[in-house]
Design an enzyme around this catalytic site. Structure first.
Site, short mmCIF file in Angstrom:
data_model
loop_
_atom_site.label_atom_id
_atom_site.label_comp_id
_atom_site.label_asym_id
_atom_site.label_seq_id
_atom_site.Cartn_x
_atom_site.Cartn_y
_atom_site.Cartn_z
N LYS A 25 -23.59 13.71 3.81
CA LYS A 25 -24.35 13.23 2.65
C LYS A 25 -24.99 14.40 1.90
CE LYS A 25 -27.08 10.66 5.15
NZ LYS A 25 -26.52 11.03 6.47
N ARG A 100 -32.26 3.17 4.78
CA ARG A 100 -31.74 3.29 6.14
C ARG A 100 -31.77 1.96 6.88
NH1 ARG A 100 -31.51 9.11 6.46
NH2 ARG A 100 -31.48 9.37 8.68
N ARG A 139 -24.21 22.91 12.67
CA ARG A 139 -24.79 23.01 11.31
C ARG A 139 -25.87 24.08 11.23
NH1 ARG A 139 -27.28 17.84 8.46
NH2 ARG A 139 -28.45 17.69 10.40
N ARG A 172 -31.72 22.94 12.55
CA ARG A 172 -32.77 21.93 12.60
C ARG A 172 -33.09 21.56 14.04
NH1 ARG A 172 -30.88 17.41 8.25
NH2 ARG A 172 -31.61 16.04 9.90
N ARG A 183 -30.43 10.06 17.71
CA ARG A 183 -30.29 9.65 16.29
C ARG A 183 -29.12 8.70 16.12
NH1 ARG A 183 -29.78 15.38 13.73
NH2 ARG A 183 -29.43 14.34 11.74
P1 AP5 Z 1 -24.49 17.33 6.16
O1 AP5 Z 1 -24.03 17.28 4.75
O2 AP5 Z 1 -25.68 18.17 6.47
O3 AP5 Z 1 -24.64 15.83 6.74
P2 AP5 Z 1 -25.71 14.72 6.43
O4 AP5 Z 1 -24.98 13.41 6.34
O5 AP5 Z 1 -26.58 15.09 5.28
O6 AP5 Z 1 -26.50 14.77 7.81
P3 AP5 Z 1 -28.07 14.71 8.12
O7 AP5 Z 1 -28.19 15.07 9.58
O8 AP5 Z 1 -28.88 15.51 7.17
O9 AP5 Z 1 -28.33 13.22 7.94
P4 AP5 Z 1 -29.41 12.43 8.57
O10 AP5 Z 1 -29.21 11.18 7.83
O11 AP5 Z 1 -29.44 12.29 10.04
O12 AP5 Z 1 -30.73 13.31 8.32
P5 AP5 Z 1 -31.89 13.19 7.26
O13 AP5 Z 1 -32.26 14.55 6.89
O14 AP5 Z 1 -31.57 12.19 6.20
O15 AP5 Z 1 -23.24 17.79 7.05
C1 AP5 Z 1 -23.37 17.93 8.46
C2 AP5 Z 1 -22.51 19.13 8.91
O16 AP5 Z 1 -21.13 18.82 8.69
C3 AP5 Z 1 -22.80 20.43 8.13
O17 AP5 Z 1 -22.70 21.50 9.03
C4 AP5 Z 1 -21.67 20.48 7.09
O18 AP5 Z 1 -21.33 21.82 6.73
C5 AP5 Z 1 -20.53 19.80 7.84
N1 AP5 Z 1 -19.63 19.06 6.95
C6 AP5 Z 1 -19.96 18.36 5.83
N2 AP5 Z 1 -18.86 17.79 5.28
C7 AP5 Z 1 -17.81 18.15 6.09
C8 AP5 Z 1 -16.41 17.87 6.05
N3 AP5 Z 1 -15.86 17.10 5.07
N4 AP5 Z 1 -15.63 18.38 7.03
C9 AP5 Z 1 -16.18 19.15 8.03
N5 AP5 Z 1 -17.50 19.45 8.11
C10 AP5 Z 1 -18.31 18.95 7.15
O19 AP5 Z 1 -33.04 12.52 8.14
C11 AP5 Z 1 -33.67 13.23 9.19
C12 AP5 Z 1 -34.72 12.31 9.82
O20 AP5 Z 1 -35.72 11.97 8.83
C13 AP5 Z 1 -34.21 10.98 10.34
O21 AP5 Z 1 -33.66 11.08 11.66
C14 AP5 Z 1 -35.47 10.14 10.30
O22 AP5 Z 1 -36.32 10.44 11.37
C15 AP5 Z 1 -36.14 10.63 9.01
N6 AP5 Z 1 -35.73 9.85 7.83
C16 AP5 Z 1 -35.01 10.30 6.76
N7 AP5 Z 1 -34.84 9.32 5.87
C17 AP5 Z 1 -35.45 8.22 6.38
C18 AP5 Z 1 -35.58 6.88 5.91
N8 AP5 Z 1 -35.08 6.46 4.76
N9 AP5 Z 1 -36.28 6.01 6.71
C19 AP5 Z 1 -36.83 6.41 7.87
N10 AP5 Z 1 -36.72 7.66 8.37
C20 AP5 Z 1 -36.03 8.56 7.62
#
Ligand code: AP5
Length: 232
Positions: A25, A100, A139, A172, A183
């Site tokens: 994402k 989410r 990552r 991270r 997660r």
């Molecule tokens: P990346 O693009 O970083 O993936 P992502 O989907 O953004 O993953 P996140 O871990 O950031 O998502 P998340 O939803 O768990 O975390 P968030 O920060 O929202 O890609 C991942 C890796 O893959 C990278 O190394 C990239 O280079 C590689 N990659 C990408 N595309 C690729 C491809 N096509 N092929 C191969 N490799 C590829 O949330 C963190 C925490 O915040 C949550 O756990 C929760 O505690 C809290 N939180 C956030 N939002 C909410 C909400 N709405 N409600 C409640 N809690 C929340």
């Protein structure tokens, strides 16, 4: 809770980017927001900034994030609605990491309706669960602006340094294997319900997230253009 967005008068197109942790994402949101001129709003980034700055919100959020749990809806929704009230929302929004769960999805629908808006499209980057652990454990993120890299799939030109802004890369704390497992265990079920919410509204578009990054971007852009062109 009143689902009200605040001062911005109109909100442009709203794109909700869906996917499991590690689906890509953030990677795609950085590419698409620039191409489409949409404000990239990532709740994870907002929480990490609050933790880094030691704000009261950050102190609440940190424990949940470290355990791989969702931060409670009340604080998450308040933070999101405040962000959507910023002037750049008028150009349109690309949401990354919100909603989410179905409660968050319903509040978003209600808040946008209050501005005469709606979610235009919810592209779902689909990646099998077995691929996600490797993506997250490999990552690296840049300190300055959160640009994501992967040590195998998408390495920086110089190890440890961001190609875009030259800042240091770090891993991270919630990408440690035990937290990654937590997660996925705790969040994949509610993701399915959110996917179902947008499928029921007829605006879900599924994209194969196992392809190369640039092919995923092309498929997402095509899906988004399809809907936004037809809706004006
Ligand atoms: P990346 O693009 O970083 O993936 P992502 O989907 O953004 O993953 P996140 O871990 O950031 O998502 P998340 O939803 O768990 O975390 P968030 O920060 O929202 O890609 C991942 C890796 O893959 C990278 O190394 C990239 O280079 C590689 N990659 C990408 N595309 C690729 C491809 N096509 N092929 C191969 N490799 C590829 O949330 C963190 C925490 O915040 C949550 O756990 C929760 O505690 C809290 N939180 C956030 N939002 C909410 C909400 N709405 N409600 C409640 N809690 C929340």
């Amino acid at each position: 809770m009143t689902a009200s967005i605040g001062q911005v008068r109109d909100i442009g197109h709203v794109v909700v980017l869906l996917g499991a942790p590690g689906a890509g994402k953030g990677t795609q949101a950085q590419i698409l927001s620039g191409r489409l001129g949409l404000a990239h709003v990532a709740t994870g980034d907002l929480f990490r900034a609050a933790v880094r700055d030691g704000t009261p919100l950050g102190l609440v959020a940190k424990g949940y994030m470290d355990r791989g749990e969702l931060v409670p809806d009340a604080v998450t929704i308040e933070m999101l609605l405040e962000r959507l009230g910023a002037p750049d929302a008028a150009a349109g929004i690309l949401l990354d990491g919100f909603p989410r769960n179905t409660a968050q999805a319903q509040v978003l629908d209600e808040a946008l309706a209050g501005k005469g808006g709606r979610v235009d499209i919810a592209p779902y980057i689909q990646v099998p669960e077995q691929d996600l652990v490797g993506r997250l454990s490999g990552r690296w993120i840049c300190r300055a602006q959160g640009h994501p890299y992967h040590e195998v799939a998408n390495p920086p030109l110089t190890p440890g340094v961001c190609d875009v802004d030259g800042s240091e890369l770090y891993q991270r704390t919630d990408d440690q294997p035990a937290t990654v497992q937590a997660r996925l265990r705790q969040q994949l079920g509610s993701l399915e319900l959110v996917v179902g919410h947008y499928r029921d509204h007829g605006i879900l578009r599924t994209v194969d997230g196992t392809q190369q990054i640039d092919q995923v971007s092309k498929d997402l852009l095509a899906a988004i253009a399809d809907v936004t062109d037809s809706r004006g």
